[in-house]
Design a protein around this motif. Structure first.
Motif, mmCIF file in Angstrom:
data_model
loop_
_atom_site.group_PDB
_atom_site.id
_atom_site.type_symbol
_atom_site.label_atom_id
_atom_site.label_comp_id
_atom_site.label_asym_id
_atom_site.label_seq_id
_atom_site.Cartn_x
_atom_site.Cartn_y
_atom_site.Cartn_z
ATOM 1 N N CYS A 112 0.835 -1.204 0.000
ATOM 2 C CA CYS A 112 0.000 0.000 0.000
ATOM 3 C C CYS A 112 0.869 1.253 0.000
ATOM 4 O O CYS A 112 0.660 2.194 0.770
ATOM 5 C CB CYS A 112 -0.936 0.002 1.207
ATOM 6 N N CYS A 113 1.856 1.236 -0.866
ATOM 7 C CA CYS A 113 2.836 2.319 -0.926
ATOM 8 C C CYS A 113 3.123 2.619 -2.400
ATOM 9 O O CYS A 113 3.281 1.691 -3.202
ATOM 10 C CB CYS A 113 4.105 1.888 -0.198
ATOM 11 N N GLY A 114 3.150 3.889 -2.785
ATOM 12 C CA GLY A 114 3.368 4.233 -4.179
ATOM 13 C C GLY A 114 4.300 5.416 -4.346
ATOM 14 O O GLY A 114 4.522 6.186 -3.413
ATOM 15 N N LYS A 115 4.825 5.573 -5.543
ATOM 16 C CA LYS A 115 5.763 6.643 -5.838
ATOM 17 C C LYS A 115 5.022 7.883 -6.344
ATOM 18 O O LYS A 115 4.103 7.797 -7.144
ATOM 19 C CB LYS A 115 6.775 6.187 -6.879
ATOM 20 N N THR A 116 5.453 9.048 -5.850
ATOM 21 C CA THR A 116 4.929 10.329 -6.297
ATOM 22 C C THR A 116 6.094 11.302 -6.452
ATOM 23 O O THR A 116 7.250 10.957 -6.181
ATOM 24 C CB THR A 116 3.919 10.908 -5.276
ATOM 25 N N LYS A 117 5.791 12.538 -6.832
ATOM 26 C CA LYS A 117 6.831 13.556 -6.926
ATOM 27 C C LYS A 117 7.430 13.858 -5.554
ATOM 28 O O LYS A 117 8.566 14.328 -5.453
ATOM 29 C CB LYS A 117 6.251 14.831 -7.533
ATOM 30 N N LYS A 118 6.667 13.611 -4.493
ATOM 31 C CA LYS A 118 7.153 13.852 -3.136
ATOM 32 C C LYS A 118 7.996 12.702 -2.614
ATOM 33 O O LYS A 118 8.635 12.825 -1.569
ATOM 34 C CB LYS A 118 5.968 14.072 -2.191
ATOM 35 N N GLY A 119 7.974 11.576 -3.321
ATOM 36 C CA GLY A 119 8.688 10.397 -2.859
ATOM 37 C C GLY A 119 7.743 9.222 -2.688
ATOM 38 O O GLY A 119 6.578 9.275 -3.094
ATOM 39 N N LYS A 120 8.235 8.166 -2.068
ATOM 40 C CA LYS A 120 7.429 6.970 -1.857
ATOM 41 C C LYS A 120 6.571 7.159 -0.608
ATOM 42 O O LYS A 120 7.068 7.564 0.443
ATOM 43 C CB LYS A 120 8.338 5.758 -1.676
ATOM 44 N N GLY A 121 5.277 6.858 -0.746
ATOM 45 C CA GLY A 121 4.423 7.078 0.412
ATOM 46 C C GLY A 121 3.061 6.446 0.316
ATOM 47 O O GLY A 121 2.743 5.714 -0.616
ATOM 48 N N THR A 122 2.247 6.756 1.312
ATOM 49 C CA THR A 122 0.885 6.249 1.466
ATOM 50 C C THR A 122 -0.060 7.432 1.586
ATOM 51 O O THR A 122 0.292 8.468 2.154
ATOM 52 C CB THR A 122 0.788 5.351 2.719
ATOM 53 N N LYS A 123 -1.250 7.277 1.049
ATOM 54 C CA LYS A 123 -2.248 8.338 1.102
ATOM 55 C C LYS A 123 -3.307 7.992 2.148
ATOM 56 O O LYS A 123 -3.832 6.882 2.164
ATOM 57 C CB LYS A 123 -2.901 8.504 -0.265
ATOM 58 N N ILE A 124 -3.591 8.946 3.026
ATOM 59 C CA ILE A 124 -4.685 8.798 3.972
ATOM 60 C C ILE A 124 -5.878 9.555 3.403
ATOM 61 O O ILE A 124 -5.797 10.747 3.127
ATOM 62 C CB ILE A 124 -4.338 9.373 5.353
ATOM 63 N N MET A 125 -6.990 8.848 3.218
ATOM 64 C CA MET A 125 -8.220 9.452 2.722
ATOM 65 C C MET A 125 -9.237 9.506 3.851
ATOM 66 O O MET A 125 -9.311 8.592 4.681
ATOM 67 C CB MET A 125 -8.793 8.638 1.561
ATOM 68 N N ALA A 126 -10.032 10.573 3.882
ATOM 69 C CA ALA A 126 -11.018 10.725 4.955
ATOM 70 C C ALA A 126 -12.255 11.454 4.457
ATOM 71 O O ALA A 126 -12.201 12.216 3.487
ATOM 72 C CB ALA A 126 -10.410 11.470 6.136
ATOM 73 N N ILE A 127 -13.353 11.184 5.138
ATOM 74 C CA ILE A 127 -14.602 11.913 4.936
ATOM 75 C C ILE A 127 -15.079 12.391 6.303
ATOM 76 O O ILE A 127 -15.052 11.627 7.274
ATOM 77 C CB ILE A 127 -15.696 11.026 4.300
#
Length: 259
Positions: A112-127
């Motif tokens: 559950c980790c992916g590469k972005t321009k900010k580096g390798k990470g995880t996204k927390i989504m919320a409602i």
């Protein structure tokens, strides 16, 4: 970090009692409250388990119980129970809800980790609901666009009812998403992207609701007061999710006794 007596009374019945070991085998189970407070100290400070102060049970005990609760889905049961209670007493407002995501650097990588321009990470989504109470929180790879995660985040909500209106930023400006949510009875409200080519679907009256998106931003600010959620050090995604859920539980508990 210690729970107040009222907070403990609210959650204690939602935590399963450890099974009694066979007579004469093993040590007695530690009381649940000090173990939970030891885990909360780790959550709040972001420190390694071995740094747990002596006033709490041994770090091995706290870590073991944390793993047991994570695998048994105990934290999901607690937060769902709190959200249900808040909804039943009329404190959850689904007339307008807010959705957003935030990036967390993943130091050790893992699932559950992916590469972005900010580096390798995880996204927390919320409602959150209209007042800012968290109704759904989940983690995902940081690579996919947030538009593709909306339905998954809705499926992870803690209350049975769906939002009437879902408000997001420009990242959620998507006609296909509009149609999918409309089928569920949800109206999506999001500002148009500057490069939008198709016909505009939003007007100024509805977009006034967008000004209240600070409520979900406030939730993330509260979440990041718990240092273990700011940077992901857990290799296993379920362990990181458990810390995010635990922080959300404390935020809900604080709201429960202040509403």
């Amino acid at each position: 970090m210690e729970l107040t007596d009222k907070q403990w009374e609210k959650v204690k019945d939602l935590i399963p009692i450890p099974q009694v070991r066979a007579v004469g085998k093993g040590r007695p189970w530690r009381d649940t409250r000090p173990v939970l407070e030891g885990i909360l100290w780790i959550l709040r400070t972001g420190a390694p388990w071995k740094d747990l102060p002596e006033r709490f049970p041994p770090y091995q005990t706290c870590h073991r119980r944390f793993q047991q609760w994570q695998k048994a889905g105990v934290l999901q049961q607690i937060i769902a129970g709190l959200a249900k209670d808040l909804h039943e007493r009329g404190d959850v407002d689904l007339s307008e809800c807010f959705i957003d995501g935030t990036f967390c650097m993943a130091k050790k990588g893992g699932s559950c980790c992916g590469k972005t321009k900010k580096g390798k990470g995880t996204k927390i989504m919320a409602i959150t609901d209209a007042s800012g109470l968290v109704l759904s929180v989940s983690i995902h790879s940081a690579s996919p666009h947030e538009v593709g995660l909306v339905e998954k985040v809705l499926d992870e909500r803690f209350v049975e009812q769906l939002p009437e209106k879902l408000i997001g930023d420009k990242a959620y400006d998507s006609d296909p998403l509009d149609e999918k949510l409309k089928e569920k009875g949800i109206e999506l409200i999001a500002p148009h992207r500057s490069n939008r080519k198709s016909k505009k679907t939003q007007d100024g009256r509805k977009l006034r609701r967008y000004k209240r998106r600070w409520k979900i931003e406030r939730f993330f600010a509260w979440l990041f007061n718990y240092r273990r959620t700011v940077v992901r050090y857990e290799y296993k995604e379920n362990n990181f999710l458990a810390f995010v859920l635990l922080a959300s539980i404390i935020i809900l508990l604080k709201a429960f006794f202040h509403l």
